[in-house]
Scaffold this motif. Structure first.
Motif, PDB file in Angstrom:
ATOM      1  N   VAL A  37       0.569  -1.291   0.100  1.00  0.00           N
ATOM      2  CA  VAL A  37      -0.061  -0.492   0.118  1.00  0.00           C
ATOM      3  C   VAL A  37       1.135   1.754   0.092  1.00  0.00           C
ATOM      4  N   ILE A  50      -2.888   0.513  -3.453  1.00  0.00           N
ATOM      5  CA  ILE A  50      -2.445  -0.521  -3.772  1.00  0.00           C
ATOM      6  C   ILE A  50      -2.373  -1.187  -4.938  1.00  0.00           C
ATOM      7  N   VAL A  76      -8.428  -5.989   2.008  1.00  0.00           N
ATOM      8  CA  VAL A  76      -8.204  -4.420   1.890  1.00  0.00           C
ATOM      9  C   VAL A  76      -9.706  -4.266   2.974  1.00  0.00           C
TER      10      VAL A  76
END
Length: 316
Positions: A37, A50, A76
């Motif tokens: 990330v 991402i 996520v």
């Protein structure tokens, strides 16, 4: 993202991010799961990105789009504390790769040398990358289509990175050893509009599903625009085969002329233009029909013959 929500997220992961440069931060705590990330804290752009490695996420090696999307959605959701999900992100970039085992480092080098003679093709121009020496790869950038084409010596690239990083990691050495004889090809979709051109879906999860299911077709659609069908021969041998196999005198003359023009113009595209024939696709189809590439091996190179790369790709 807006400034307030962006900084809430950044503060939440403050202890696990590393500063990169130009107000960028990176969180690699999920790298073992194939996820990295990145946070961009620029004055007029607050962005969370991402990057996923499907090969790492699916450690069993099988490409299962449903399984991948399910794992990604769960990661996520958990990472952002249930505040965001996969469809809150825009799919901007996709990389399709094929590792072509041509048996040896010498053969990989021979393929690179002959592929570099393609030079330029319709819609693509030569490009270079800081991480890749000119002698280990052939790279093209789409002129306006948001697609990049790369084909390179995987062992050479990994060895170069290994030396630059001055590491002495046994795992890295093992990876380099396993990459011997591998010609890696990449097709990169680098813009959101390019991703959308391959799918009518608007949800990121559905876009991913379509792209993953059609990955082979998407890869080959660009590959065939760059690499001509046919076996690579020395120029004299290619001429002999054309003269023997092509009965139509006009077509034979055009094919022989194209073979001569490619090394002269240092570009397949410029050679095709110099041929000045409106139905150039018919000429290229006939090269494929007799399994001879119009791009020939330089007389300076010791190799006399290289199998068509499609004999590897289409056999898999």
């Amino acid at each position: 993202m807006d400034n307030e929500n962006f900084h809430k997220l950044l503060t939440r992961v403050d202890k696990q991010v590393d500063y990169l440069n130009d107000n960028e931060y990176i969180d690699q705590t999920l790298s073992a799961k194939g996820i990295v990330v990145t946070y961009q804290d620029k004055q007029y752009k607050k962005k969370v990105q991402i990057t996923i490695n499907a090969g790492v996420m699916l450690d069993d090696g099988e490409l299962d789009s449903d399984k991948l999307i399910h794992k990604l959605e769960r990661c996520v959701h958990n990472y952002f504390g249930l505040k965001y999900n996969l469809n809150d992100f825009n799919l901007k970039r996709m990389i399709f790769m094929a590792d072509i085992d041509v048996d040896s480092r010498a053969k990989v080098s021979a393929y690179i040398k002959v592929l570099q003679r393609i030079g330029k093709v319709k819609g693509f121009s030569p490009s270079s990358y800081d991480c890749m020496d000119a002698d280990i790869g052939f790279c093209l950038d789409g002129n306006s289509n948001g697609i990049q084409f790369l084909i390179y010596d995987l062992e050479g690239l990994l060895t170069s990175q290994f030396r630059k990083n001055e590491t002495n990691h046994k795992k890295m050495k093992s990876i380099i050893k396993k990459s011997e004889g591998i010609l890696r090809a990449e097709i990169r979709l680098t813009q959101s509009k390019t991703v959308r051109s391959y799918t009518d879906e608007t949800d990121t999860s559905k876009q991913l599903a379509v792209l993953l299911e059609n990955s082979r077709e998407i890869f080959l659609a660009t590959f065939v625009r760059v690499v001509p069908f046919g076996v690579f021969h020395k120029k004299d041998t290619a001429i002999e085969i054309i003269q023997r196999e092509v009965k139509d005198m006009t077509l034979r003359r055009r094919m022989l002329r194209l073979v001569a023009l490619v090394p002269e113009k240092k570009s397949l595209l410029l050679a095709q233009k110099a041929l000045n024939y409106r139905r150039i696709d018919d000429v290229m189809k006939n090269f494929a029909k007799i399994d001879v590439s119009p791009v020939t091996i330089s007389k300076r190179h010791k190799v006399d013959f290289l199998e068509s790369l499609y004999s590897y790709l289409l056999a898999e």
